[in-house]
Enzyme design. Structure first.
Site, mmCIF file in Angstrom:
data_model
loop_
_atom_site.group_PDB
_atom_site.id
_atom_site.type_symbol
_atom_site.label_atom_id
_atom_site.label_comp_id
_atom_site.label_asym_id
_atom_site.label_seq_id
_atom_site.Cartn_x
_atom_site.Cartn_y
_atom_site.Cartn_z
ATOM 1 N N ASN A 38 102.744 91.838 25.701
ATOM 2 C CA ASN A 38 104.032 91.167 25.180
ATOM 3 C C ASN A 38 103.728 89.704 24.822
ATOM 4 O O ASN A 38 104.415 89.238 24.115
ATOM 5 C CB ASN A 38 105.104 91.630 25.952
ATOM 6 C CG ASN A 38 106.423 90.841 25.487
ATOM 7 O OD1 ASN A 38 107.013 91.225 24.541
ATOM 8 N ND2 ASN A 38 106.730 89.821 26.472
ATOM 9 N N TYR B 131 101.305 82.840 12.841
ATOM 10 C CA TYR B 131 102.193 83.810 13.612
ATOM 11 C C TYR B 131 102.126 85.311 12.797
ATOM 12 O O TYR B 131 101.586 86.207 13.532
ATOM 13 C CB TYR B 131 103.613 83.288 13.731
ATOM 14 C CG TYR B 131 104.192 84.213 14.338
ATOM 15 C CD1 TYR B 131 104.221 84.442 15.864
ATOM 16 C CD2 TYR B 131 105.437 84.994 14.062
ATOM 17 C CE1 TYR B 131 104.859 85.445 16.774
ATOM 18 C CE2 TYR B 131 106.406 85.726 14.912
ATOM 19 C CZ TYR B 131 106.067 86.118 16.078
ATOM 20 O OH TYR B 131 106.701 86.863 16.924
ATOM 21 N N LYS C 23 100.355 89.040 14.115
ATOM 22 C CA LYS C 23 101.031 90.008 14.119
ATOM 23 C C LYS C 23 100.355 91.122 13.289
ATOM 24 O O LYS C 23 100.393 92.371 13.581
ATOM 25 C CB LYS C 23 102.507 89.867 13.988
ATOM 26 C CG LYS C 23 103.059 88.947 15.179
ATOM 27 C CD LYS C 23 102.738 89.425 16.411
ATOM 28 C CE LYS C 23 103.587 88.390 17.532
ATOM 29 N NZ LYS C 23 103.434 89.059 18.905
#
Ligand code: NAD
Length: 247
Positions: A90, A155, A159
């Site tokens: 996470n 980012y 992902k």
């Protein structure tokens, strides 16, 4: 839902990770939370112990950018408890830097934590889980892993990579009894979002079909489902938890 399960949660000291840790403890798991500093790890542990002194939770702060340090932590957990059932990757950092301002160092920093560190934890965990012939890996993706975002390319790039490794590992590790999924949160009311001014928050809410920002608990519920036997036939899934905002 997680009785007798042993879980590691990276980035478990605050925000979404902290909510996952709490949810897993409430559901009977033993949890080792990882954070970036001993001080924040201690603070999170104190806060959890204040809620329930009997919760089986401990913490550590290996450098997630150091594969050997992460491997040592994962192996220590597996050795201490005799198993590792759940790994939640996470920890992550966001990025909003316009491309003409991005340095190689900045780009590398985001990719290294959001992608490399995820693999650094998965590699030793998979060895343990293969021996058990069971295990669950859940990675934190993002709604921007579907359509990208306007600024801060590192980012969404990171992902998209998280989704890629989630889908691929589900195929590779299915025969070993290991499920691999991701959760793709929408805007979530962590410290980062809470600090934004009201005039930025309202337009965000207007863009969300469910007309509210997600809570860390909304996210933790998805992580609970995916970790539990309720999801025993779910693998290779990127579960959007974003009020249908996508991006
Ligand atoms: P947060 O900043 O509140 O928490 C991040 C966690 O990661 C903290 O526990 C921190 O200790 C850990 N971390 C950060 N840098 C680290 C490092 N270098 N080494 C070790 N640990 C480190 O963030 P959050 O909003 O709870 O986000 C958690 C995850 O959810 C991230 O992967 C993020 O990309 C993703 N996400 C968040 C949102 C949102 O709106 N908050 C939306 C989509 C996806």
């Amino acid at each position: 839902m997680l009785k007798n399960k042993v879980a590691i949660v990276t980035g478990g000291t605050r925000g979404i990770g902290y909510a996952i840790v709490k949810k897993y403890l409430e559901n009977g798991a033993t949890v080792v939370l990882l954070g970036s500093r001993q001080e924040t790890v201690d603070k999170a542990l104190a806060s959890l112990k204040a809620e329930n002194p009997d919760w089986p939770v401990e913490g550590a702060c290996p450098d997630l950018g150091d594969a050997a340090a992460v491997e040592a932590t994962v192996n220590a957990v597996a050795e201490k408890y005799g198993r590792l059932d759940i790994l939640v990757n996470n920890a992550g950092i966001s990025d909003s830097m316009p491309t003409d301002k991005v340095s190689a160092e900045h780009f590398d920093k985001v990719i290294k934590l959001n992608v490399n560190s995820v693999m650094y934890a998965i590699m030793p965990a998979v060895k343990v889980m293969k021996q058990q012939h069971s295990g669950v890996i859940i990675n934190t993706s993002s709604m921007v892993s579907i359509s990208g975002q306007k600024s801060g390319v590192a980012y969404p790039a990171s992902k998209f990579a998280v989704n890629g490794l989630t889908l691929s590992l589900a195929r590779e590790l299915g025969p070993d009894g290991i499920r691999v999924n991701a959760v793709a949160p929408g805007i979530t009311s962590t410290d980062m979002v809470a600090a934004l001014p009201e005039q930025m928050i309202q337009p965000m809410i207007n863009a969300i079909p469910l007309r509210r920002i997600g809570t860390p608990e909304d996210m933790a519920n998805a992580f609970l489902f995916l970790a539990s036997d309720m999801a025993s036939y779910v693998t290779g899934e990127v579960l959007s938890v974003d009020g249908a905002m996508r991006s």
